[in-house]
Design an enzyme around this catalytic site. Structure first.
Site, mmCIF file in Angstrom:
data_model
loop_
_atom_site.group_PDB
_atom_site.id
_atom_site.type_symbol
_atom_site.label_atom_id
_atom_site.label_comp_id
_atom_site.label_asym_id
_atom_site.label_seq_id
_atom_site.Cartn_x
_atom_site.Cartn_y
_atom_site.Cartn_z
ATOM 1 N N GLU A 1 0.867 -1.186 0.000
ATOM 2 C CA GLU A 1 0.000 0.000 0.000
ATOM 3 C C GLU A 1 0.897 1.227 0.000
ATOM 4 O O GLU A 1 1.897 1.274 0.713
ATOM 5 C CB GLU A 1 -0.889 0.008 1.253
ATOM 6 C CG GLU A 1 -1.671 1.306 1.451
ATOM 7 C CD GLU A 1 -2.456 1.307 2.760
ATOM 8 O OE1 GLU A 1 -2.859 0.216 3.212
ATOM 9 O OE2 GLU A 1 -2.648 2.395 3.333
ATOM 10 N N GLU B 1 -2.617 11.930 2.899
ATOM 11 C CA GLU B 1 -3.295 11.407 4.081
ATOM 12 C C GLU B 1 -3.060 12.334 5.273
ATOM 13 O O GLU B 1 -1.977 12.884 5.447
ATOM 14 C CB GLU B 1 -2.823 10.002 4.424
ATOM 15 C CG GLU B 1 -3.640 9.343 5.526
ATOM 16 C CD GLU B 1 -3.262 7.905 5.779
ATOM 17 O OE1 GLU B 1 -4.128 7.147 6.248
ATOM 18 O OE2 GLU B 1 -2.098 7.533 5.515
#
Length: 324
Positions: free
Chosen positions: A134, A139
């Site tokens: 990932e 974020e």
């Protein structure tokens, strides 16, 4: 969605001489409706969120598109009963997956505010997670103003503390089974890379390059930054020679994939792209007391719909370049 064959010559996306990329896929406006899937499963990060399908999102105006814009937003008009799954929101994944590639996100606005946890990331199409890896490109949570880029992998993937990047290393162990899945992260150093300051300046550009030779790198340029490479700010002019490090500058985050530390082919395969917006959950919920006051995070999500008026993505474009 649109394919293109205009050559863009990049040296491992501005690092190592020789790698060449060309435009493979462009998503603008309504292209997202055809090229992405609306996910409706329960949030794996335990957020107070109800991910809805595309029909529901369109009918409730949580998703809408024009010829030049694509918007995804949280429900900012409903009080959420305690027995419901959570506040309605959107999580979408690209139908196509890419291995070695350069992904450029032209973003006008990202979700902001207490309890919010927005992310733009990639993960293995094959899986199961964390197999295949990932990569978190955008974020952050709550009232944060600095972006965090991270990797989450299977065991035996570690990053050096010091490497060629302008951001600050926050963790070096990428193994998702360690440190409550913290992953190996880098906090950006450039100002206004996340949240309200990002939105107040009109957004900006994020670029993530991943190659077997040089691993994963993430760059950020604010809207109007004079140092933004022309291939990023003016993507219609994509016939340029290999870009030098001088033109791109050091990445905000660098994740080298040396064979003895974090082998690329061992830990990464073809990835789909994901946009999502959840609330509270494992990170935003745990960080809530330090940033958003004495109220309970879940109670805030349930009872304050107007607190989510700025909790939306406004995407100008996502462009994907692949080697040839």
């Amino acid at each position: 969605m649109r394919t293109g064959y205009v050559p863009l010559f990049l040296a491992a996306a501005a690092h190592a001489a020789g790698a060449r990329f060309r435009l493979n896929q462009t998503y603008v406006g309504r292209d997202f409706l055809d090229g992405w899937t609306w996910e409706t499963a329960d949030d794996p990060t335990h957020g107070r969120v109800n991910y809805v399908d595309m029909h529901t999102a369109l009918s409730q105006n949580l998703t809408y598109a024009s010829s030049t814009k694509f918007v995804m937003r949280a429900d900012d008009f409903s009080v959420v009963p305690p027995n419901q799954r959570g506040r309605s929101s959107v999580r979408i994944s690209s139908n196509r997956a890419f291995d070695e590639s350069l992904i450029v996100l032209d973003l006008a606005h990202m979700p902001e505010g207490c309890s919010t946890w927005p992310a733009f990331w990639t993960l293995s199409q094959k899986g199961p997670w964390p197999h295949g890896g990932e990569i978190d490109i955008v974020e952050g949570v709550n009232l944060g103003t600095q972006n965090l880029a991270s990797l989450h992998t299977t065991p035996d993937c570690n990053m050096p503390q010091q490497r060629l990047q302008s951001g600050q290393t926050t963790s070096t162990v990428c193994d998702a089974s360690v440190n409550y899945n913290q992953g190996c992260g880098v906090s950006f150093s450039k100002p206004a890379s996340f949240g309200r300051p990002f939105n107040q300046q009109g957004g900006g550009y994020f670029a993530m390059a991943r190659t077997k030779a040089d691993g994963v790198r993430v760059w950020f340029w604010a809207r109007g930054d004079r140092n933004t490479p022309q291939a990023i700010s003016n993507p219609d002019a994509l016939s340029v020679p290999a870009l030098s490090r001088r033109r791109w500058g050091a990445p905000e985050a660098a994740f080298p994939t040396a064979a003895d530390k974090c082998g690329y082919e061992t830990h990464f395969d073809a990835h789909r792209m994901v946009f999502d917006l959840t609330f509270c959950g494992d990170w935003a919920g745990s960080a809530w007391p330090a940033t958003c006051g004495p109220l309970n995070c879940v109670d805030y999500v349930n009872n304050n719909p107007k607190g989510f008026s700025d909790a939306y993505w406004e995407v100008n474009a996502v462009r994907v370049y692949t080697p040839y």
